[in-house]
Design a protein around this motif. Structure first.
Motif, PDB file in Angstrom:
ATOM      1  N   ASN A 103       1.121  -0.931   0.311  1.00 21.97           N
ATOM      2  CA  ASN A 103       0.290   0.112   0.161  1.00 21.97           C
ATOM      3  C   ASN A 103       1.022   1.116   0.169  1.00 21.97           C
ATOM      4  O   ASN A 103       0.527   1.898   0.726  1.00 21.97           O
ATOM      5  N   GLY A 106      -0.916   4.616   0.150  1.00 27.47           N
ATOM      6  CA  GLY A 106      -1.423   4.976   0.722  1.00 27.47           C
ATOM      7  C   GLY A 106      -0.700   6.253   1.677  1.00 27.47           C
ATOM      8  O   GLY A 106      -0.925   6.595   2.509  1.00 27.47           O
ATOM      9  N   CYS A 107       0.771   6.343   1.413  1.00 25.04           N
ATOM     10  CA  CYS A 107       1.371   7.469   1.695  1.00 25.04           C
ATOM     11  C   CYS A 107       2.104   8.119   0.628  1.00 25.04           C
ATOM     12  O   CYS A 107       2.164   9.504   0.627  1.00 25.04           O
ATOM     13  N   SER A 115      -2.002   9.096  -1.741  1.00 29.43           N
ATOM     14  CA  SER A 115      -1.512  10.084  -0.769  1.00 29.43           C
ATOM     15  C   SER A 115      -0.666  11.528  -0.881  1.00 29.43           C
ATOM     16  O   SER A 115       0.242  11.176  -1.508  1.00 29.43           O
ATOM     17  N   PHE A 117       1.268  11.994   2.342  1.00 26.57           N
ATOM     18  CA  PHE A 117       2.197  12.050   2.982  1.00 26.57           C
ATOM     19  C   PHE A 117       3.846  11.460   3.331  1.00 26.57           C
ATOM     20  O   PHE A 117       4.714  11.707   4.187  1.00 26.57           O
ATOM     21  N   SER A 156      11.981  16.927   8.950  1.00 26.55           N
ATOM     22  CA  SER A 156      10.671  16.787   9.276  1.00 26.55           C
ATOM     23  C   SER A 156      10.052  15.429  10.125  1.00 26.55           C
ATOM     24  O   SER A 156       9.321  15.666  10.187  1.00 26.55           O
ATOM     25  N   ASP A 157      10.867  14.465  10.728  1.00 26.34           N
ATOM     26  CA  ASP A 157      10.550  13.918  11.392  1.00 26.34           C
ATOM     27  C   ASP A 157      10.003  12.883  10.777  1.00 26.34           C
ATOM     28  O   ASP A 157       9.505  11.709  11.472  1.00 26.34           O
ATOM     29  N   ARG A 158       9.510  12.907   9.962  1.00 25.99           N
ATOM     30  CA  ARG A 158       8.482  11.860   9.010  1.00 25.99           C
ATOM     31  C   ARG A 158       8.743  10.947   8.755  1.00 25.99           C
ATOM     32  O   ARG A 158      10.564  11.456   7.776  1.00 25.99           O
ATOM     33  N   MET A 159       9.225   9.802   8.586  1.00 25.88           N
ATOM     34  CA  MET A 159       9.859   8.399   7.447  1.00 25.88           C
ATOM     35  C   MET A 159       9.310   7.921   7.460  1.00 25.88           C
ATOM     36  O   MET A 159       8.065   7.461   7.669  1.00 25.88           O
ATOM     37  N   PRO A 161       8.268   3.566   6.531  1.00 22.19           N
ATOM     38  CA  PRO A 161       8.258   2.514   7.624  1.00 22.19           C
ATOM     39  C   PRO A 161       9.206   1.835   7.052  1.00 22.19           C
ATOM     40  O   PRO A 161       8.884   1.693   5.763  1.00 22.19           O
TER      41      PRO A 161
ATOM     42  N   GLN B  37      -1.227  12.502  12.826  1.00 22.93           N
ATOM     43  CA  GLN B  37       0.469  11.528  12.475  1.00 22.93           C
ATOM     44  C   GLN B  37       1.474  12.471  11.416  1.00 22.93           C
ATOM     45  O   GLN B  37       1.917  12.839  10.900  1.00 22.93           O
ATOM     46  N   TYR B  38       0.655  13.737  10.621  1.00 25.93           N
ATOM     47  CA  TYR B  38       1.147  14.617  10.515  1.00 25.93           C
ATOM     48  C   TYR B  38       1.736  15.317  11.017  1.00 25.93           C
ATOM     49  O   TYR B  38       2.408  16.401  10.677  1.00 25.93           O
ATOM     50  N   PRO B  41       4.680  12.356  13.545  1.00 22.97           N
ATOM     51  CA  PRO B  41       4.669  11.478  12.973  1.00 22.97           C
ATOM     52  C   PRO B  41       5.359  10.002  13.489  1.00 22.97           C
ATOM     53  O   PRO B  41       5.066   8.836  13.356  1.00 22.97           O
ATOM     54  N   LYS B  42       5.721  10.026  14.829  1.00 18.15           N
ATOM     55  CA  LYS B  42       5.902   9.311  15.602  1.00 18.15           C
ATOM     56  C   LYS B  42       4.419   8.550  16.184  1.00 18.15           C
ATOM     57  O   LYS B  42       5.213   7.648  16.527  1.00 18.15           O
ATOM     58  N   PHE B  45       3.905   4.896  15.164  1.00 15.14           N
ATOM     59  CA  PHE B  45       4.664   5.056  13.272  1.00 15.14           C
ATOM     60  C   PHE B  45       5.268   3.095  14.073  1.00 15.14           C
ATOM     61  O   PHE B  45       5.391   2.827  14.950  1.00 15.14           O
ATOM     62  N   ASP B  49       0.850   2.491  10.731  1.00 14.47           N
ATOM     63  CA  ASP B  49       1.633   3.286   9.953  1.00 14.47           C
ATOM     64  C   ASP B  49       0.244   4.529   9.002  1.00 14.47           C
ATOM     65  O   ASP B  49      -0.531   4.154   9.433  1.00 14.47           O
ATOM     66  N   PHE B  50       1.215   5.701   8.793  1.00 13.61           N
ATOM     67  CA  PHE B  50      -0.150   6.669   8.068  1.00 13.61           C
ATOM     68  C   PHE B  50      -0.815   5.822   7.270  1.00 13.61           C
ATOM     69  O   PHE B  50      -2.267   6.506   6.807  1.00 13.61           O
ATOM     70  N   ASN B  51      -0.481   4.878   5.860  1.00  8.13           N
ATOM     71  CA  ASN B  51      -0.652   4.522   4.366  1.00  8.13           C
ATOM     72  C   ASN B  51      -2.030   3.491   5.598  1.00  8.13           C
ATOM     73  O   ASN B  51      -3.440   3.436   4.660  1.00  8.13           O
ATOM     74  N   ARG B  54      -5.030   6.419   7.125  1.00  9.09           N
ATOM     75  CA  ARG B  54      -5.692   6.553   5.497  1.00  9.09           C
ATOM     76  C   ARG B  54      -6.489   5.772   5.630  1.00  9.09           C
ATOM     77  O   ARG B  54      -7.814   6.671   4.741  1.00  9.09           O
TER      78      ARG B  54
END
Ligand code: HEM
Ligand code: HEM
Ligand SMILES: [Fe+2]
Lengths: 199, 475
Positions: A103, A106-107, A115, A117, A156-159, A161, B37-38, B41-42, B45, B49-51, B54
């Motif tokens: 998926n 999904g991001c 998406s 994200f 951004s701290d966004r990673m 997974p 999560q925006y 983000p942790k 996690f 997860d976001f996917n 959502r």
């Protein structure tokens, strides 16, 4: 009494109108679809054959169309291995199935759809973030196999997974991304900077 | 809940409505998680997860809206056809099958989440295509349940009597179910994949769903405002002509950048730019009828939500859609928070509203009352606050997302050239982050609205209205 309905507000007129307009538009859509399908079939001018992953792919400004277009160049086999058309299709297809099974949409967006994200993947193969062409394949494999250790999300701290992507799976995904980057998307994304040729 | 006094179709409708509202709650819960999560983000996690959050958010939405539509049609079926539903037992079976399937799909999304890149994953875990992530077995189950539903609708009208509304409705359902099949195949070719994927998504929300809610609106206006059948039917035909006339080829606004030929830039831009026309017509229709009847109906919350639908559809789909539908603009806004801004206002404004209106139309019947007037014991504060919070919440989120979208289209797209670096440069920009914060603030407002709405639906009309109380006392 003078309450005879004029033709333009009568029920039966609009009923006929609804039927004819719908039928007409639908037929036009079918016609356009018949014209479009061959043009987006893999192996066409706009959507190259899967074996394009054997070639160098660029994204250059075209003066005539006034947009960037994919440019298919010299021999440049993915992971150094020239594949037949069937092998290439099998690899790209495996890659696409992995993106569906995990998926990714999904991001991320693919061709701009999905998406928001995470970055768009349409031209991910050409992204300057992979340092330079000689280093790209390895960096991509490492990233997909361990996106947390190799995160590049610029504070951004966004990673991304860890999706348990094996080395072979990573290679298939990269084949899919490389092939996708060769699609003529009418200049989307616009003003894109392409990865350096040399390190 | 004692609903024995309802007709068969209505009893079945109540079941659909209940599941719809439960899933609406779930949609919002997972929306809140994705939005958080925006900012953090942790959060969850590696767990959800976001996917995952959502996917549940948008799939719960699609499914609750389908439940709302099916429920609405079953609600009006016996009244409109003047006969009993032909296959009520079968319909009830279909309901349970569909509900079990949905439960399993959601549990698998949450617990299994994904799988290897093989056919088993697509058949039983996740198809990984936005909005139609449901695995293939569930697609087939959905189609079967839709066929049962379609059989019930068409056979009942055939046994009873046809009307303009039921004719349009039945034909529209054929198209709606047929289009779903366009999404049920695999191809390695992403351009081909998205070409047909948009048939499902666009030809649902901008053609067949619009016409379906046009039918519900026609019926609802007759019901709530006692508008003449001839007038609503004529309007419905006008709607169909304008909606299909623009919406079918409007599909082209999704064929700008997916590999499809350049002529789609012209066709898609032109026809989708006309799509707002029927939506304006609907506003005129609803406002005119309400004005003629001095806003006096027998069901105030339903009327309020019908009007919210007319405006929400116009702004969410018509205005917000138009803003980014020309290719010259879409080149920069495609796949940014602009799309999310429009998606929220359109789905809420066009579809959530009318389903809520239909449920409010049903409520007094369920509770054995005449209507919902201004004489509620508590003054109706719950439905009024729910209406206000939900609409303000979604509009607030829409504006917040639009501001982030503007920033993203300039900084990531125009300046940053949509690279990985360009993307994150835009995402960490304070203007973007502030938009995400405001989205959460208004998201919480929306969630508060849902809680009130559900509470109100469960209680409104349970206590007899004040004037009825007086009457019983004096008699
Ligand atoms: C508490 C309220 C809500 C919050 C916090 C929220 C949050 C979110 C988030 C974070 C996304 C993902 C966007 C992305 O990929 O970046 C999303 C997508 C979406 N949400 Fe919501 N949501 C909420 C309520 C709603 C409501 C009420 C509706 C409609 C009835 C809705 C419909 C959608 C749709 C259609 C998408 C997909 C948009 C697209 O792909 O462009 N959401 N939402
Ligand atoms: C009630 C009707 C509508 C609903 C529910 C709706 C919903 C949506 C959603 C959720 C998306 C994002 C799809 C994704 O996830 O990739 C979208 C995209 C889009 N919609 Fe609509 N829409 C509606 C009507 C309209 C109308 C009438 C127009 C034009 C006038 C329009 C123009 C667009 C455009 C141009 C996009 C593409 C955005 C992009 O390039 O990323 N929509 N719509
Ligand atoms: Fe569309």
């Amino acid at each position: 009494m003078n309450n005879i309905t004029p033709w333009w507000s009568s029920e039966s007129y609009w009923k006929k109108m609804a039927i004819w307009v719908t039928a007409f538009m639908f037929i036009v859509l079918i016609g356009l679809t018949i014209d479009t399908i061959p043009q987006i079939t893999a192996g066409s001018e706009r959507v190259p054959a899967y074996s394009v992953i054997n070639k160098h792919i660029g994204y250059e400004f075209n003066d005539e169309r006034n947009i960037q277009v994919p440019v298919i160049g010299a021999e440049d086999p993915l992971f150094g291995k020239v594949l037949s058309e069937e092998e290439a299709e099998a690899l790209v297809s495996h890659g696409k199935k992995i993106t569906q099974g995990r998926n990714c949409m999904g991001c991320h967006t693919l061709l701009g759809n999905g998406s928001y994200f995470a970055p768009d993947l349409t031209k991910a193969w050409l992204d300057p973030g992979w340092s330079s062409e000689p280093e790209r394949e390895n960096l991509m494999i490492e990233f997909l196999m361990d996106p947390i250790a190799n995160a590049r999300s610029f504070g951004s701290d966004r990673m991304m997974p860890n999706l348990d992507i094996s080395r072979d799976e990573a290679k298939a995904v990269i084949a899919f991304l490389k092939w996708m980057s060769s699609i003529d998307t009418n200049g989307f994304p616009y003003n894109f900077t392409v990865i350096d040729k040399e390190s | 809940m004692n609903i024995n006094h309802l007709n068969g179709g209505q009893k079945l409708a109540v079941k659909y409505y209940i599941v719809a509202m439960v899933l609406f709650g779930a949609q919002i819960l997972f929306g809140l998680l994705s939005g958080m999560q925006y900012l953090y983000p942790k959060l969850l996690f590696g767990i959800l997860d976001f996917n995952v959050t959502r996917t549940v958010h948008i799939n719960a939405m699609i499914v609750w809206m389908l439940y709302g539509f099916i429920g609405s049609v079953y609600w009006l079926l016996e009244e409109e056809s003047e006969t009993e539903v032909v296959g009520l037992k079968l319909g009830t079976l279909g309901f349970w099958v569909l509900t079990s399937a949905v439960t399993v799909v959601v549990l698998v999304f949450l617990l299994v989440q994904g799988g290897p890149g093989d056919d088993f994953t697509r058949w039983f875990i996740n198809e990984g295509r936005e909005y139609i992530e449901a695995p293939r077995w569930a697609d087939i189950g959905i189609v079967v349940c839709m066929l049962i539903f379609f059989y019930n609708v068409s056979a009942t009208f055939m046994k009873g009597k046809w009307s303009g509304i039921s004719g349009v409705l039945t034909l529209d359902l054929v198209a709606l179910a047929g289009i779903y099949i366009a999404g049920m195949f695999y191809t390695p070719n992403i351009s081909m994949d998205q070409y047909w994927w948009w048939w499902v998504i666009h030809l649902w929300v901008e053609a067949t769903w619009e016409v379906l809610v046009g039918c519900l609106m026609a019926w609802g206006l007759m019901k709530v405002l006692k508008v003449d059948r001839k007038i609503v039917t004529t309007w419905l035909y006008i709607e169909v002509a304008l909606m299909f006339g623009s919406g079918i080829l409007g599909l082209g606004h999704h064929y700008f950048w997916i590999g499809t030929p350049e002529y789609w830039l012209t066709i898609g831009g032109f026809f989708s730019a006309l799509e707002p026309v029927p939506l304006v017509a609907m506003v005129v229709h609803a406002v005119y009828d309400s004005g003629v009847r001095h806003m006096k109906g027998n069901n105030n919350p339903a009327l309020a939500w019908l009007i919210a639908h007319a405006f929400g559809n116009f702004f969410g789909a018509g205005v917000w859609g138009f803003m980014h539908t020309l290719p010259q603009i879409n080149l920069y806004t495609h796949g940014t928070q602009w799309s999310a801004s429009h998606g929220h206002l359109a789905f809420f404004g066009a579809y959530a509203t009318i389903i809520i209106a239909m449920i409010y139309i049903a409520v007094p019947y369920i509770r054995g009352q005449e209507g919902i007037g201004s004489n509620l014991p508590d003054g109706g504060w719950k439905w009024k606050w729910a209406l206000g919070l939900l609409n303000m919440g979604v509009v607030g989120m829409t504006i917040a997302l639009l501001i982030s979208g503007y920033e993203q289209s300039f900084i990531e797209r125009a300046v940053g050239g949509s690279t990985w670096l360009g993307y994150f440069t835009a995402q960490i920009h304070p203007w973007f982050v502030q938009g995400m914060e405001w989205r959460m603030i208004f998201g919480v407002m929306t969630a508060a609205g849902i809680v009130l709405l559900l509470w109100d639906l469960l209680t409104i009309g349970k206590e007899p209205a004040s004037n009825q109380k007086l009457q019983t006392k004096s008699s």
